[in-house]
Design an enzyme around this catalytic site. Sequence first.
Site, PDB file in Angstrom:
ATOM      1  N   TYR A  55      26.268  45.547  65.018  1.00  0.00           N
ATOM      2  CA  TYR A  55      25.138  45.710  64.101  1.00  0.00           C
ATOM      3  C   TYR A  55      24.041  44.676  64.366  1.00  0.00           C
ATOM      4  CZ  TYR A  55      27.703  49.342  61.758  1.00  0.00           C
ATOM      5  OH  TYR A  55      28.363  50.530  61.506  1.00  0.00           O
ATOM      6  N   HIS A 108      22.792  55.581  53.333  1.00  0.00           N
ATOM      7  CA  HIS A 108      23.828  54.928  54.152  1.00  0.00           C
ATOM      8  C   HIS A 108      23.554  53.443  54.378  1.00  0.00           C
ATOM      9  CE1 HIS A 108      25.305  58.997  56.048  1.00  0.00           C
ATOM     10  NE2 HIS A 108      25.710  58.819  54.811  1.00  0.00           N
TER      11      HIS A 108
HETATM   12  P1  OAD Z   1      23.616  62.776  64.642  1.00  0.00           P
HETATM   13  O1  OAD Z   1      23.551  61.967  65.877  1.00  0.00           O
HETATM   14  O2  OAD Z   1      24.933  63.309  64.226  1.00  0.00           O
HETATM   15  O3  OAD Z   1      22.653  64.039  64.771  1.00  0.00           O
HETATM   16  C1  OAD Z   1      21.317  63.910  65.172  1.00  0.00           C
HETATM   17  C2  OAD Z   1      20.655  65.281  65.126  1.00  0.00           C
HETATM   18  O4  OAD Z   1      19.303  65.105  65.480  1.00  0.00           O
HETATM   19  C3  OAD Z   1      21.260  66.316  66.087  1.00  0.00           C
HETATM   20  O5  OAD Z   1      21.446  67.552  65.407  1.00  0.00           O
HETATM   21  C4  OAD Z   1      20.190  66.456  67.182  1.00  0.00           C
HETATM   22  O6  OAD Z   1      20.095  67.776  67.674  1.00  0.00           O
HETATM   23  C5  OAD Z   1      18.927  66.104  66.399  1.00  0.00           C
HETATM   24  N1  OAD Z   1      17.858  65.542  67.231  1.00  0.00           N
HETATM   25  C6  OAD Z   1      17.946  64.741  68.328  1.00  0.00           C
HETATM   26  N2  OAD Z   1      16.739  64.429  68.802  1.00  0.00           N
HETATM   27  C7  OAD Z   1      15.839  65.041  67.982  1.00  0.00           C
HETATM   28  C8  OAD Z   1      14.404  65.110  67.943  1.00  0.00           C
HETATM   29  N3  OAD Z   1      13.650  64.488  68.845  1.00  0.00           N
HETATM   30  N4  OAD Z   1      13.824  65.853  66.956  1.00  0.00           N
HETATM   31  C9  OAD Z   1      14.586  66.493  66.032  1.00  0.00           C
HETATM   32  N5  OAD Z   1      15.923  66.457  66.017  1.00  0.00           N
HETATM   33  C10 OAD Z   1      16.551  65.750  66.970  1.00  0.00           C
HETATM   34  O7  OAD Z   1      22.932  61.907  63.482  1.00  0.00           O
HETATM   35  P2  OAD Z   1      23.020  62.096  61.897  1.00  0.00           P
HETATM   36  O8  OAD Z   1      23.075  63.544  61.526  1.00  0.00           O
HETATM   37  O9  OAD Z   1      21.942  61.276  61.312  1.00  0.00           O
HETATM   38  O10 OAD Z   1      26.520  57.439  59.346  1.00  0.00           O
HETATM   39  O11 OAD Z   1      24.409  61.426  61.582  1.00  0.00           O
HETATM   40  C11 OAD Z   1      24.833  61.356  60.245  1.00  0.00           C
HETATM   41  C12 OAD Z   1      25.604  60.073  60.011  1.00  0.00           C
HETATM   42  O12 OAD Z   1      26.674  59.985  60.959  1.00  0.00           O
HETATM   43  C13 OAD Z   1      24.802  58.805  60.256  1.00  0.00           C
HETATM   44  O13 OAD Z   1      24.038  58.409  59.135  1.00  0.00           O
HETATM   45  C14 OAD Z   1      25.860  57.797  60.561  1.00  0.00           C
HETATM   46  C15 OAD Z   1      26.734  58.630  61.477  1.00  0.00           C
HETATM   47  O14 OAD Z   1      28.045  58.294  61.567  1.00  0.00           O
HETATM   48  C16 OAD Z   1      26.944  56.163  59.179  1.00  0.00           C
HETATM   49  O15 OAD Z   1      26.838  55.303  60.027  1.00  0.00           O
HETATM   50  C17 OAD Z   1      27.538  55.908  57.834  1.00  0.00           C
END
Ligand code: OAD
Length: 235
Positions: A55, A108
């Site tokens: 972190y 988060h």
């Molecule tokens: P993810 O990494 O799981 O998903 C990211 C999403 O963003 C994917 O569906 C990609 O297709 C999309 N993506 C990537 N680049 C993009 C762009 N330029 N424009 C639009 N979309 C794009 O991330 P989160 O969904 O945020 O939790 O993950 C959820 C949680 O899982 C996070 O908050 C974290 C993680 O574990 C904790 O750390 C508690």
Amino acid sequence: MTIRSIVILTGAGISAESGVPTFRGPDGLWEGHRVEDVATPQAFRRDPVLVQRFYDARRAALRNVMPNAAHLALARLDAEWPGELLLVTQNVDDLHERAGSRRLLHMHGELNSALCAACGAATPWTGDLGDHPPCPRCAAPRLRPDIVWFGEMPYHMDRIGDAIAACDLFVSIGTSGAVYPAAGFVEWARDAGASTLELNLDPSAGTPMFDEARHGPATQLVPAWVEMMLRARSY
Ligand code: OAD
């Protein structure tokens, strides 16, 4: 349908074009680290040095990134939308606030905050935590990242639940729909009778739940959607 109240959920995809890595996918953070090694209370008890280093590096990296056109567009919507609006982010970066968003909740946690494991105080923090600095409130050298780890309760759930129950439009931006409770917000919104829209690079696990999905980079989709909302004053 007239839209007055909007809830927006963002995930790592909105910050990807700023240079903040997402979690899942080929270059994702969870490809280089096992979630269980760095993002659980058990991991922190087992190997606090590894967790603090992980972190500390991510906190330091924030200094080298800037909000992109998608963050800026949402800040403009926040400033100009005449009705209710709540931006809920799963992101622990500070790009929404640096872009100017005000009606914002970090469900988060935040990299730029330290949580004292002794007294429970949260303190704004931009430096390292790995060298055991004392808590500004109680002086105990027990500061940890103010991040919601797997197995811990996300922040602000009451306020988020109330806002979704009262919203007319729920928009999900740049999130994979893999992590609950955020992945379930679209269903809460549908139950409340709201319209639902997904803006994501590609189809997500939750795509079938949305009334409409638009796929492409956030820096293109989000400014276009905000422009449309502010022109029409409805969806
Ligand atoms: P993810 O990494 O799981 O998903 C990211 C999403 O963003 C994917 O569906 C990609 O297709 C999309 N993506 C990537 N680049 C993009 C762009 N330029 N424009 C639009 N979309 C794009 O991330 P989160 O969904 O945020 O939790 O993950 C959820 C949680 O899982 C996070 O908050 C974290 C993680 O574990 C904790 O750390 C508690």
